[in-house]
Design a protein around this motif. Structure first.
Motif, PDB file in Angstrom:
ATOM      1  N   LEU A  70      41.358 -11.110 -44.123  1.00  0.00           N
ATOM      2  CA  LEU A  70      41.866 -12.408 -44.581  1.00  0.00           C
ATOM      3  C   LEU A  70      43.307 -12.621 -44.145  1.00  0.00           C
ATOM      4  O   LEU A  70      43.681 -13.705 -43.676  1.00  0.00           O
ATOM      5  CB  LEU A  70      41.751 -12.506 -46.111  1.00  0.00           C
ATOM      6  CG  LEU A  70      40.339 -12.768 -46.636  1.00  0.00           C
ATOM      7  CD1 LEU A  70      40.289 -12.600 -48.150  1.00  0.00           C
ATOM      8  CD2 LEU A  70      39.881 -14.168 -46.244  1.00  0.00           C
ATOM      9  N   ALA A  71      44.122 -11.599 -44.309  1.00  0.00           N
ATOM     10  CA  ALA A  71      45.522 -11.712 -43.883  1.00  0.00           C
ATOM     11  C   ALA A  71      45.593 -11.909 -42.368  1.00  0.00           C
ATOM     12  O   ALA A  71      46.436 -12.660 -41.864  1.00  0.00           O
ATOM     13  CB  ALA A  71      46.308 -10.476 -44.302  1.00  0.00           C
TER      14      ALA A  71
ATOM     15  N   GLN B 149      44.641 -35.257 -49.755  1.00  0.00           N
ATOM     16  CA  GLN B 149      44.868 -35.795 -51.093  1.00  0.00           C
ATOM     17  C   GLN B 149      45.541 -37.151 -51.044  1.00  0.00           C
ATOM     18  O   GLN B 149      45.568 -37.877 -52.023  1.00  0.00           O
ATOM     19  CB  GLN B 149      45.740 -34.835 -51.890  1.00  0.00           C
ATOM     20  CG  GLN B 149      45.505 -33.392 -51.498  1.00  0.00           C
ATOM     21  CD  GLN B 149      46.206 -32.424 -52.434  1.00  0.00           C
ATOM     22  OE1 GLN B 149      46.628 -32.791 -53.514  1.00  0.00           O
ATOM     23  NE2 GLN B 149      46.314 -31.177 -52.004  1.00  0.00           N
ATOM     24  N   GLU B 150      46.085 -37.501 -49.898  1.00  0.00           N
ATOM     25  CA  GLU B 150      46.864 -38.728 -49.810  1.00  0.00           C
ATOM     26  C   GLU B 150      46.068 -39.919 -49.314  1.00  0.00           C
ATOM     27  O   GLU B 150      46.567 -41.039 -49.339  1.00  0.00           O
ATOM     28  CB  GLU B 150      48.083 -38.516 -48.900  1.00  0.00           C
ATOM     29  CG  GLU B 150      49.177 -37.721 -49.572  1.00  0.00           C
ATOM     30  CD  GLU B 150      50.369 -37.504 -48.661  1.00  0.00           C
ATOM     31  OE1 GLU B 150      50.579 -38.307 -47.743  1.00  0.00           O
ATOM     32  OE2 GLU B 150      51.078 -36.505 -48.872  1.00  0.00           O
TER      33      GLU B 150
ATOM     34  N   GLN C  51      51.145 -22.039 -33.343  1.00  0.00           N
ATOM     35  CA  GLN C  51      52.400 -22.045 -32.594  1.00  0.00           C
ATOM     36  C   GLN C  51      52.144 -22.009 -31.093  1.00  0.00           C
ATOM     37  O   GLN C  51      52.798 -22.706 -30.319  1.00  0.00           O
ATOM     38  CB  GLN C  51      53.240 -20.824 -32.978  1.00  0.00           C
ATOM     39  CG  GLN C  51      53.772 -20.814 -34.377  1.00  0.00           C
ATOM     40  CD  GLN C  51      54.681 -19.620 -34.579  1.00  0.00           C
ATOM     41  OE1 GLN C  51      55.794 -19.590 -34.084  1.00  0.00           O
ATOM     42  NE2 GLN C  51      54.198 -18.631 -35.306  1.00  0.00           N
TER      43      GLN C  51
ATOM     44  N   GLY D  49      48.116 -27.193 -53.312  1.00  0.00           N
ATOM     45  CA  GLY D  49      48.093 -27.902 -54.576  1.00  0.00           C
ATOM     46  C   GLY D  49      46.759 -27.885 -55.286  1.00  0.00           C
ATOM     47  O   GLY D  49      46.612 -27.268 -56.336  1.00  0.00           O
TER      48      GLY D  49
ATOM     49  N   ASP E 247      48.321 -18.991 -37.854  1.00  0.00           N
ATOM     50  CA  ASP E 247      49.732 -19.289 -37.605  1.00  0.00           C
ATOM     51  C   ASP E 247      50.078 -19.126 -36.130  1.00  0.00           C
ATOM     52  O   ASP E 247      50.656 -20.027 -35.510  1.00  0.00           O
ATOM     53  CB  ASP E 247      50.594 -18.353 -38.459  1.00  0.00           C
ATOM     54  CG  ASP E 247      52.027 -18.860 -38.559  1.00  0.00           C
ATOM     55  OD1 ASP E 247      52.438 -19.205 -39.671  1.00  0.00           O
ATOM     56  OD2 ASP E 247      52.713 -18.904 -37.525  1.00  0.00           O
ATOM     57  N   LEU E 248      49.685 -18.003 -35.569  1.00  0.00           N
ATOM     58  CA  LEU E 248      50.056 -17.719 -34.187  1.00  0.00           C
ATOM     59  C   LEU E 248      49.408 -18.706 -33.216  1.00  0.00           C
ATOM     60  O   LEU E 248      50.082 -19.251 -32.324  1.00  0.00           O
ATOM     61  CB  LEU E 248      49.661 -16.288 -33.807  1.00  0.00           C
ATOM     62  CG  LEU E 248      50.116 -15.837 -32.418  1.00  0.00           C
ATOM     63  CD1 LEU E 248      51.626 -15.956 -32.283  1.00  0.00           C
ATOM     64  CD2 LEU E 248      49.676 -14.405 -32.128  1.00  0.00           C
TER      65      LEU E 248
ATOM     66  N   ARG F 226      46.763 -26.872 -43.233  1.00  0.00           N
ATOM     67  CA  ARG F 226      47.738 -27.451 -44.137  1.00  0.00           C
ATOM     68  C   ARG F 226      47.244 -27.443 -45.583  1.00  0.00           C
ATOM     69  O   ARG F 226      47.919 -26.965 -46.483  1.00  0.00           O
ATOM     70  CB  ARG F 226      47.996 -28.885 -43.696  1.00  0.00           C
ATOM     71  CG  ARG F 226      49.122 -29.566 -44.383  1.00  0.00           C
ATOM     72  CD  ARG F 226      49.154 -31.014 -43.963  1.00  0.00           C
ATOM     73  NE  ARG F 226      49.666 -31.211 -42.614  1.00  0.00           N
ATOM     74  CZ  ARG F 226      49.495 -32.310 -41.898  1.00  0.00           C
ATOM     75  NH1 ARG F 226      48.768 -33.290 -42.382  1.00  0.00           N
ATOM     76  NH2 ARG F 226      50.009 -32.419 -40.712  1.00  0.00           N
TER      77      ARG F 226
ATOM     78  N   PRO G  82      46.989 -36.229 -44.913  1.00  0.00           N
ATOM     79  CA  PRO G  82      46.647 -35.142 -45.823  1.00  0.00           C
ATOM     80  C   PRO G  82      45.540 -35.583 -46.780  1.00  0.00           C
ATOM     81  O   PRO G  82      45.584 -36.705 -47.302  1.00  0.00           O
ATOM     82  CB  PRO G  82      47.948 -34.915 -46.595  1.00  0.00           C
ATOM     83  CG  PRO G  82      49.014 -35.413 -45.695  1.00  0.00           C
ATOM     84  CD  PRO G  82      48.408 -36.511 -44.883  1.00  0.00           C
TER      85      PRO G  82
ATOM     86  N   ALA H  29      45.230 -15.460 -41.579  1.00  0.00           N
ATOM     87  CA  ALA H  29      46.493 -16.173 -41.747  1.00  0.00           C
ATOM     88  C   ALA H  29      47.368 -15.959 -40.511  1.00  0.00           C
ATOM     89  O   ALA H  29      47.954 -16.909 -39.974  1.00  0.00           O
ATOM     90  CB  ALA H  29      47.215 -15.686 -42.999  1.00  0.00           C
ATOM     91  N   PHE H  30      47.430 -14.712 -40.063  1.00  0.00           N
ATOM     92  CA  PHE H  30      48.190 -14.382 -38.863  1.00  0.00           C
ATOM     93  C   PHE H  30      47.682 -15.174 -37.669  1.00  0.00           C
ATOM     94  O   PHE H  30      48.454 -15.805 -36.933  1.00  0.00           O
ATOM     95  CB  PHE H  30      48.066 -12.871 -38.596  1.00  0.00           C
ATOM     96  CG  PHE H  30      48.730 -12.408 -37.339  1.00  0.00           C
ATOM     97  CD1 PHE H  30      50.092 -12.164 -37.293  1.00  0.00           C
ATOM     98  CD2 PHE H  30      47.975 -12.192 -36.188  1.00  0.00           C
ATOM     99  CE1 PHE H  30      50.700 -11.726 -36.131  1.00  0.00           C
ATOM    100  CE2 PHE H  30      48.586 -11.751 -35.018  1.00  0.00           C
ATOM    101  CZ  PHE H  30      49.950 -11.524 -34.994  1.00  0.00           C
TER     102      PHE H  30
ATOM    103  N   GLY I 176      46.114 -24.018 -49.157  1.00  0.00           N
ATOM    104  CA  GLY I 176      46.523 -23.638 -50.498  1.00  0.00           C
ATOM    105  C   GLY I 176      47.105 -24.828 -51.217  1.00  0.00           C
ATOM    106  O   GLY I 176      47.553 -24.718 -52.334  1.00  0.00           O
TER     107      GLY I 176
END
Lengths: 195, 195
Positions: free
Chosen positions: B157-158, B37-38, B169, B121, B165-166, B116, B35, B161-162, B119
């Motif tokens: 935009l939504a 930030q890590e 998967q 943080g 995600d899809l 990932r 990630p 996201a869809f 959003g």
DNA sequence: GTAGCTTGTTGAGCGTTGCTCAGCAAGCGG
DNA sequence: CCGCTTGCTGAGCAACGCTCAACAAGCTAC
């Protein structure tokens, strides 16, 4: 001075259960303002009025702590969304959707903080989210009286992502009457799973 | 011995531009496994064969560094998705979608790492993502020859996201022939924006 | 009441990590 | 060879996660 070195805190002892609950509660209160992984042991311990060491007595590791906080947050949300027993099946999905939007309207920062950490780096935290979403998918497919094959599960999960994103934006800038937003979301879901 | 005191590290000097590019490049290579930030300054410096201090000479703060890395990653993705000039308008969206799925198929970890942190943080990082998505929305609406009012922007935009995600998967468990996946996504988009 | 046990609780301290700073040294123009 | 610019370093500080030996609050038993 030595005797009264704690004017406010006479070193009161709590039961293990109480302490744990208190620490998780503090985490929940901090959650909306701070990304889960970034809340520091120092801060939590300070708010609880205890030493850093004690926190590690209850949670072996920091990750274990904020995983517990995340799980608690997920439980709060789930309980809020679950339909009251006795609700007619047809209204259950609509009701959950309505309550979800209401929740985002009421606690927009909490929603952000919640969705934010969904895939965010830590697999332990992600697991909690996936568990929660899994339960919601199962619930949704059951009340819609649809078989939950792999494809449908994927579609509903992706629809969650769609919904979270859209509702998040909509709260910041309502481009649609609330009712129409709900109708649109419901419509998209229906069309997706009815294949 | 003094003359040949350059066994492995002859203390070679690089130009400012080279070093910066090298450091960002190292970040990009580490991105799929860690990630953003890590990733630690130590690790990056070690890989670059320099001292920690030097990294702070180029990036005042760690956040400034990984924001640069994130921006570089976003640029790589954008460039990969942009349609070749001269592509007929009708094929542009389909082509982008196709290339996006291809990208996720080829670099599933990179895709995970990318979505990932969306959003995750850090507001600086989120800004980069929103910028990138904004450009893609604009591009999509333009090639679809649709006005980009607030509502349509939110819907697209939504839909991103869809889609993210899809597709994520689907790559893990292909429940659909590839062509049908593309068709479904395209279909959902069309229905959404055609209101 | 006090001895003793359980266990909630603490302070001192270690390793890592982000970050600072004074200064060294590589390469170049005089 | 001198001196300038600037890439570069090592020592070191503060914050943070985490450990450990030991203290002390509250209870039971005598």
């Amino acid at each position: 001075m030595t005797a009264s070195s704690r004017p406010e805190h006479p070193r009161l002892r709590r039961s293990a259960g109480d302490r744990r609950a208190q620490l998780v509660q503090i985490g929940l209160e901090l959650l909306p303002t701070t990304p889960v992984q970034e809340l520091t042991i120092d801060e939590v311990a300070r708010r609880a009025g205890i030493s850093r060491s004690l926190l590690f007595h209850y949670f072996a590791t920091k990750r274990e702590y904020y995983t517990a906080v995340t799980r608690a947050a997920a439980d709060v949300l789930l309980e809020h969304l679950l339909p009251a027993p006795g609700t007619p099946a047809e209204q259950q999905v609509t009701g959950m959707l309505d309550r979800y939007v209401g929740w985002v309207e009421t606690f927009p920062e909490s929603h952000l903080a919640f969705v934010r950490g969904a895939g965010g780096g830590d697999p332990w935290v992600s697991e909690v989210y996936e568990e929660t979403r899994g339960k919601l998918v199962e619930l949704a497919l059951t009340t819609l009286e649809l078989p939950d094959d792999a494809l449908r599960r994927q579609l509903v999960l992706a629809w969650f992502a769609f919904t979270e994103d859209l509702v998040g934006q909509w709260v910041a800038e309502p481009t649609l009457p609330r009712t129409e937003l709900l109708g649109l979301l419901r419509d998209v879901l229906d069309r997706l799973v009815a294949r």
